[in-house]
Design a protein around this motif. Structure first.
Motif, PDB file in Angstrom:
ATOM      1  N   THR A  77       0.660  -1.108   0.050  1.00  0.00           N
ATOM      2  CA  THR A  77       0.151  -0.033  -0.079  1.00  0.00           C
ATOM      3  C   THR A  77       0.973   1.195  -0.091  1.00  0.00           C
ATOM      4  O   THR A  77       0.545   2.245  -0.853  1.00  0.00           O
ATOM      5  N   ALA A  78       1.725   1.541   0.862  1.00  0.00           N
ATOM      6  CA  ALA A  78       2.498   2.526   1.171  1.00  0.00           C
ATOM      7  C   ALA A  78       3.960   2.440   0.577  1.00  0.00           C
ATOM      8  O   ALA A  78       4.613   3.621   0.495  1.00  0.00           O
ATOM      9  N   ILE A  79       4.630   1.391   0.248  1.00  0.00           N
ATOM     10  CA  ILE A  79       5.908   1.278  -0.295  1.00  0.00           C
ATOM     11  C   ILE A  79       5.750   0.597  -1.708  1.00  0.00           C
ATOM     12  O   ILE A  79       4.959  -0.079  -2.150  1.00  0.00           O
ATOM     13  N   ALA A  80       6.911   0.907  -2.559  1.00  0.00           N
ATOM     14  CA  ALA A  80       6.850   0.075  -3.798  1.00  0.00           C
ATOM     15  C   ALA A  80       7.546  -1.279  -3.272  1.00  0.00           C
ATOM     16  O   ALA A  80       8.616  -1.614  -3.024  1.00  0.00           O
ATOM     17  N   GLY A  81       6.472  -2.218  -3.268  1.00  0.00           N
ATOM     18  CA  GLY A  81       6.913  -3.571  -2.832  1.00  0.00           C
ATOM     19  C   GLY A  81       5.573  -4.410  -3.038  1.00  0.00           C
ATOM     20  O   GLY A  81       4.516  -3.997  -3.707  1.00  0.00           O
ATOM     21  N   VAL A  82       5.792  -5.755  -2.420  1.00  0.00           N
ATOM     22  CA  VAL A  82       4.533  -6.547  -2.755  1.00  0.00           C
ATOM     23  C   VAL A  82       4.221  -7.316  -1.232  1.00  0.00           C
ATOM     24  O   VAL A  82       5.262  -7.313  -0.480  1.00  0.00           O
ATOM     25  N   ARG A  83       3.182  -7.625  -1.417  1.00  0.00           N
ATOM     26  CA  ARG A  83       2.845  -8.445  -0.032  1.00  0.00           C
ATOM     27  C   ARG A  83       1.901  -9.879  -0.390  1.00  0.00           C
ATOM     28  O   ARG A  83       1.548  -9.994  -1.532  1.00  0.00           O
ATOM     29  N   LEU A  84       1.908 -10.725   0.476  1.00  0.00           N
ATOM     30  CA  LEU A  84       1.007 -11.931   0.408  1.00  0.00           C
ATOM     31  C   LEU A  84      -0.455 -11.341   0.226  1.00  0.00           C
ATOM     32  O   LEU A  84      -0.894 -10.435   1.158  1.00  0.00           O
ATOM     33  N   ALA A  85      -1.171 -11.953  -0.942  1.00  0.00           N
ATOM     34  CA  ALA A  85      -2.362 -11.793  -1.222  1.00  0.00           C
ATOM     35  C   ALA A  85      -3.155 -12.369   0.018  1.00  0.00           C
ATOM     36  O   ALA A  85      -4.254 -11.560   0.667  1.00  0.00           O
ATOM     37  N   ASP A  86      -2.773 -13.200   0.614  1.00  0.00           N
ATOM     38  CA  ASP A  86      -3.321 -14.038   2.064  1.00  0.00           C
ATOM     39  C   ASP A  86      -2.808 -14.052   3.249  1.00  0.00           C
ATOM     40  O   ASP A  86      -1.890 -14.787   3.114  1.00  0.00           O
ATOM     41  N   SER A  87      -2.912 -13.054   3.898  1.00  0.00           N
ATOM     42  CA  SER A  87      -2.057 -12.980   5.431  1.00  0.00           C
ATOM     43  C   SER A  87      -3.124 -12.678   6.472  1.00  0.00           C
ATOM     44  O   SER A  87      -4.269 -12.171   6.213  1.00  0.00           O
ATOM     45  N   LEU A  88      -2.318 -12.721   7.715  1.00  0.00           N
ATOM     46  CA  LEU A  88      -3.288 -12.183   8.681  1.00  0.00           C
ATOM     47  C   LEU A  88      -3.124 -10.764   9.000  1.00  0.00           C
ATOM     48  O   LEU A  88      -4.124  -9.865   9.286  1.00  0.00           O
ATOM     49  N   ALA A  89      -1.996 -10.442   8.736  1.00  0.00           N
ATOM     50  CA  ALA A  89      -1.484  -8.965   8.683  1.00  0.00           C
ATOM     51  C   ALA A  89      -0.306  -8.776   8.014  1.00  0.00           C
ATOM     52  O   ALA A  89       0.407  -9.743   7.837  1.00  0.00           O
ATOM     53  N   HIS A  90       0.018  -7.588   7.574  1.00  0.00           N
ATOM     54  CA  HIS A  90       1.541  -7.249   7.128  1.00  0.00           C
ATOM     55  C   HIS A  90       1.801  -5.949   7.429  1.00  0.00           C
ATOM     56  O   HIS A  90       1.180  -5.083   7.849  1.00  0.00           O
ATOM     57  N   TRP A  91       3.406  -5.858   7.492  1.00  0.00           N
ATOM     58  CA  TRP A  91       3.797  -4.501   8.075  1.00  0.00           C
ATOM     59  C   TRP A  91       4.725  -4.424   6.810  1.00  0.00           C
ATOM     60  O   TRP A  91       5.591  -5.077   6.385  1.00  0.00           O
ATOM     61  N   GLU A  92       4.564  -3.115   6.235  1.00  0.00           N
ATOM     62  CA  GLU A  92       5.750  -2.475   5.321  1.00  0.00           C
ATOM     63  C   GLU A  92       6.685  -1.851   5.939  1.00  0.00           C
ATOM     64  O   GLU A  92       6.430  -0.725   6.769  1.00  0.00           O
ATOM     65  N   VAL A  93       8.034  -2.056   5.664  1.00  0.00           N
ATOM     66  CA  VAL A  93       9.024  -1.401   6.305  1.00  0.00           C
ATOM     67  C   VAL A  93      10.241  -0.996   5.590  1.00  0.00           C
ATOM     68  O   VAL A  93      10.110  -1.444   4.176  1.00  0.00           O
ATOM     69  N   GLU A  94      10.919   0.017   6.140  1.00  0.00           N
ATOM     70  CA  GLU A  94      11.954   0.550   5.477  1.00  0.00           C
ATOM     71  C   GLU A  94      13.483   0.328   6.435  1.00  0.00           C
ATOM     72  O   GLU A  94      13.289   0.308   7.483  1.00  0.00           O
ATOM     73  N   VAL A  95      14.419   0.200   5.638  1.00  0.00           N
ATOM     74  CA  VAL A  95      15.709  -0.022   6.307  1.00  0.00           C
ATOM     75  C   VAL A  95      16.017   1.371   6.757  1.00  0.00           C
ATOM     76  O   VAL A  95      16.040   2.273   6.327  1.00  0.00           O
ATOM     77  N   VAL A  96      16.306   1.222   8.141  1.00  0.00           N
ATOM     78  CA  VAL A  96      17.049   2.593   8.897  1.00  0.00           C
ATOM     79  C   VAL A  96      18.463   2.432   9.241  1.00  0.00           C
ATOM     80  O   VAL A  96      19.059   3.413   9.388  1.00  0.00           O
ATOM     81  N   ARG A  97      19.049   1.250   9.260  1.00  0.00           N
ATOM     82  CA  ARG A  97      20.584   1.071   9.543  1.00  0.00           C
ATOM     83  C   ARG A  97      20.767  -0.540   9.466  1.00  0.00           C
ATOM     84  O   ARG A  97      19.754  -1.548   9.270  1.00  0.00           O
ATOM     85  N   ILE A  98      22.004  -0.550   8.965  1.00  0.00           N
ATOM     86  CA  ILE A  98      22.624  -1.916   8.702  1.00  0.00           C
ATOM     87  C   ILE A  98      23.661  -2.090   9.605  1.00  0.00           C
ATOM     88  O   ILE A  98      24.691  -1.340   9.671  1.00  0.00           O
TER      89      ILE A  98
END
Ligand code: FMN
Length: 197
Positions: A77-98
């Motif tokens: 929804t909020a990032i350029a990415g893909v998620r499972l079509a069928d899940s309980l929930a999902h979190w869209e994340v960005e890397v802040v530190r490596i």
């Protein structure tokens, strides 16, 4: 605490990838720690983004470990990415530190968008057993064979007592993988077992 999740990423060329990962909560951060080499690692380095999917369908874990990665995906929804079509929930994340490391770098991520899709329907011992067996399958080439046999035998108890159709299917995939590895170990040409996952 470590949560067993399905991480979906896009590679530098936009190719989607799906893989199970234990994600560690550290304060506000979610830490994804892939061993090198890894497609997920390369995607995190290239894009700095991922989706952490929460699922109660153990087939996802067993499937990815046995070459069945073709699970339906939809755009995030909020990032350029893909998620499972069928899940309980999902979190869209960005890397802040490596935290770089030659063996297992740690990608500290922050959630930028979260969605709940379905309520959690309760714990199931067979689903947990499938996840344990999937982890075993990801380490077949590193573990003593006796340990693999002992743990598979123990995990079978929960599967036989409590599995539904999804868990039974997933267990079948993993059992086949373990049997194939065993056959390879016993191959008469004496070659070393290869990494199968
Ligand atoms: C429940 C579960 C948790 C896992 N967690 C990790 C992990 O934290 N780091 C890792 O490198 N591999 C982990 N694996 C193994 C990876 O899913 C597998 O090796 C995968 O193919 C990663 O490589 P890839 O990014 O190239 O697909 C896990 C496997 C399972 C079944």
């Amino acid at each position: 605490m470590i949560l067993e999740t399905i991480v979906t990423t896009l590679g530098a060329d936009g190719t989607p990838h799906i893989a199970p990962f234990g994600v560690t909560r550290e304060g506000e951060d979610l830490v994804i720690a892939p061993f090198r080499p890894s497609v997920t690692l390369a995607a995190l380095e290239a894009t700095g983004r991922a989706v952490v999917n929460l699922t109660d369908d153990a087939r996802l874990f067993a499937g990815c470990l046995t070459g069945r990665r073709d699970w339906p995906l939809v755009p995030a929804t909020a990032i350029a990415g893909v998620r499972l079509a069928d899940s309980l929930a999902h979190w869209e994340v960005e890397v802040v530190r490596i935290e770089d490391d030659p063996v297992r770098p740690r990608f500290h991520c922050r959630s930028v968008h979260e969605e709940a899709h379905r309520p959690f329907a309760g714990h199931n011992r067979a689903a947990a057993a499938v996840i344990e067996a999937a982890i075993l399958c990801s380490r077949l080439h590193m573990l003593p064979w006796e340990k693999v046999e002992r743990e598979m035998a123990y995990l079978t108890i929960a599967v036989e007592k409590t599995a539904g159709p999804r868990e039974r299917e997933a267990w079948g995939w993993l059992s086949d993988r373990v049997a194939a590895f065993r056959a390879e170990m016993r191959s008469p040409d004496g070659t070393k077992p290869q990494v199968l996952s």
